[in-house]
Scaffold this active site. Sequence first.
Site, short mmCIF file in Angstrom:
data_model
loop_
_atom_site.label_atom_id
_atom_site.label_comp_id
_atom_site.label_asym_id
_atom_site.label_seq_id
_atom_site.Cartn_x
_atom_site.Cartn_y
_atom_site.Cartn_z
N ASN A 189 -13.94 4.46 2.87
CA ASN A 189 -12.79 3.42 3.22
C ASN A 189 -12.76 3.82 4.71
O ASN A 189 -12.51 2.99 5.53
CB ASN A 189 -11.56 4.35 2.46
CG ASN A 189 -10.32 3.62 2.88
OD1 ASN A 189 -10.29 2.38 3.19
ND2 ASN A 189 -9.30 4.49 3.39
N GLN A 190 -12.88 5.22 5.39
CA GLN A 190 -12.64 5.57 6.65
C GLN A 190 -14.13 5.73 7.07
O GLN A 190 -14.72 6.97 7.06
CB GLN A 190 -11.92 6.82 6.81
CG GLN A 190 -10.45 6.65 6.42
CD GLN A 190 -9.83 8.06 6.51
OE1 GLN A 190 -10.05 8.96 7.28
NE2 GLN A 190 -8.76 8.21 5.52
N ASN A 200 -14.02 9.45 2.92
CA ASN A 200 -12.99 8.83 1.93
C ASN A 200 -13.62 7.60 1.12
O ASN A 200 -13.33 6.46 1.26
CB ASN A 200 -11.59 8.65 2.80
CG ASN A 200 -10.58 7.82 1.99
OD1 ASN A 200 -10.06 7.02 1.87
ND2 ASN A 200 -10.23 9.01 1.09
N ARG A 230 -15.64 21.12 51.12
CA ARG A 230 -16.05 19.94 51.85
C ARG A 230 -15.79 18.56 51.01
O ARG A 230 -15.30 17.54 51.54
CB ARG A 230 -17.48 19.84 52.71
CG ARG A 230 -17.54 18.68 53.24
CD ARG A 230 -18.96 18.48 53.88
NE ARG A 230 -20.01 19.34 53.64
CZ ARG A 230 -21.34 18.95 53.28
NH1 ARG A 230 -21.63 17.74 53.73
NH2 ARG A 230 -22.18 20.08 53.09
N TYR A 247 0.95 -1.20 0.07
CA TYR A 247 0.12 0.04 0.04
C TYR A 247 0.92 1.18 0.02
O TYR A 247 1.69 1.28 0.88
CB TYR A 247 -0.91 0.01 1.14
CG TYR A 247 -1.74 1.17 1.26
CD1 TYR A 247 -2.67 1.80 0.50
CD2 TYR A 247 -1.51 2.20 2.49
CE1 TYR A 247 -3.44 2.98 0.59
CE2 TYR A 247 -2.02 3.37 2.77
CZ TYR A 247 -2.90 3.54 1.74
OH TYR A 247 -3.75 4.97 1.96
N HIS A 283 -2.19 16.04 -2.72
CA HIS A 283 -3.67 16.14 -2.31
C HIS A 283 -3.87 16.27 -0.82
O HIS A 283 -4.82 16.76 -0.73
CB HIS A 283 -4.03 15.12 -2.96
CG HIS A 283 -4.23 13.82 -2.01
ND1 HIS A 283 -2.95 12.96 -1.91
CD2 HIS A 283 -5.02 13.28 -1.12
CE1 HIS A 283 -3.23 11.98 -1.12
NE2 HIS A 283 -4.19 11.96 -0.64
#
Length: 496
Positions: A410-411, A407, A279, A55, A83
């Site tokens: 994808n995300q 995305n 207190r 990847y 990008h």
Amino acid sequence: MPIDSIDLSAPLRSSDLHRAATPVSVVVDAAVRGRVERGREFLRTVLAEQDRPVYGATTGFGALVGFAGRTDEADQCDNTLAHLGAGQGPDLAPEVSRAALLVRTWSLAQGASGVSAPVVDGLAAMLATTFVPAIPRYGSVGASGDLIPLAYAIQALRGRGHAYLDGSRMPASEALEAARLTPLTLDGRDALAFVNGTSLTTAATALALDSVRASHQALQRLTCLLVDLLGCDSGFLDPNLLSAYGHPGAVGVADGMRKTLAGTVPSGTRALQEPYSIRCSPQLLGAAEDALRYVDGVVESDLRSISDNPLFFPHNGSVVHGGNFFGQPAAFAADMLAMVTGQLGNLAERQLDLLVDPARNGGLPPMLAAGPGQQHGMQGVQLATTAFVAEIRRAAVPASMQSLPTNLHNQDVVPFGTQAALRSYDMAALLRLLCGSLAVGLRQATHVGARRPTSPGCAALLDALAESIPPIDPDRPLDADVRTAADLVTAMPSDS
């Protein structure tokens, strides 16, 4: 090894991140270089295998992973970074940017990212100067790493975009030249490895944690000083009482507060039970301590984490694609930190309100004014603390569960850790100001009639404040005094 240096072979500590705010020596020793070079050589071996996709090295990015990347290595670097130039907003604080770069350097130096040794060398060289990449605040979702912010950082190190040198903002190419730094030359894997990590999220969370911890310690001491000045009975700190409560944070906090208040003599004029802001302070501060210990653990793990994708393991010949760039742990921790900050801020503001109110402060003048009506004492400062608390509350909405898919799905689930971390960093600064505001009020209380502290520990704290903060008589702008007091009380060593 130089005494003031950071060893990339050792675990990273939050104290290292603070040191990175100014030029620091980062040591790339033979062991570090060896593992980076082994990882790089393994990457070369893998890429030589035509049927083994990697990847970002042989593919496009994100949702476009199914498409081939560019064949030229320099072009693939540009393909990675161009990008991502979509950030907006003001630049991050320099200490945050440099801390993030140190965290990224450490992760890459572990040898599992396949980067070239000159990348690690270049980052180490940068940290030895005053160079700071100009990184816009907005644009990261903290899922595939802090992609956009880290892209700006690495672009600046290539001589693109903008950077700071000695505090002045300028084109990055000029800053590199003035700092005598060589622009980084990267291939696609180098570029992707740099941006595919949650180093900004980790760094901002760690810095925020240290700031909140310092304020937490300060509030324990300031609460004790409030108790002593007003002549309150310290029975709410009784060890049997807190032992029965059963929470370790509260037990520890109460123990520290008893030590600070050792020798105090109650005035005998207060009501049987104090307001909750006094207190119940060991229970509140103790719960905060327990929560901070959780954040401690997350930050410690994050600072020892290799956040990247994919990872390369030469010892068994594997390339593993996964999600180590997913910043959920720090997102949860930063949201926890925000909640702690909010309640500590509430405590400081309520204690100041008690202190300026003649109905509850034992008859001291309203607003602790030396001549009420002719003077106004703490009135402006109290207004400001109300605004600080409102801002903290507005910002405390959890970010870590507000996932929005992006995305091309994808995300499809994201942690928003970057937002959580940077928001907590900002909130921590407001909490420091609330501590400073309370400290100025306590110092003024003695000027307008509060008794001298009866415990040595509280007397020492008051004397330190009195040495730096003059009485408010006559009125004057107090903005600088609040900052001075905040610096003083949060810089004191821990009582534990």
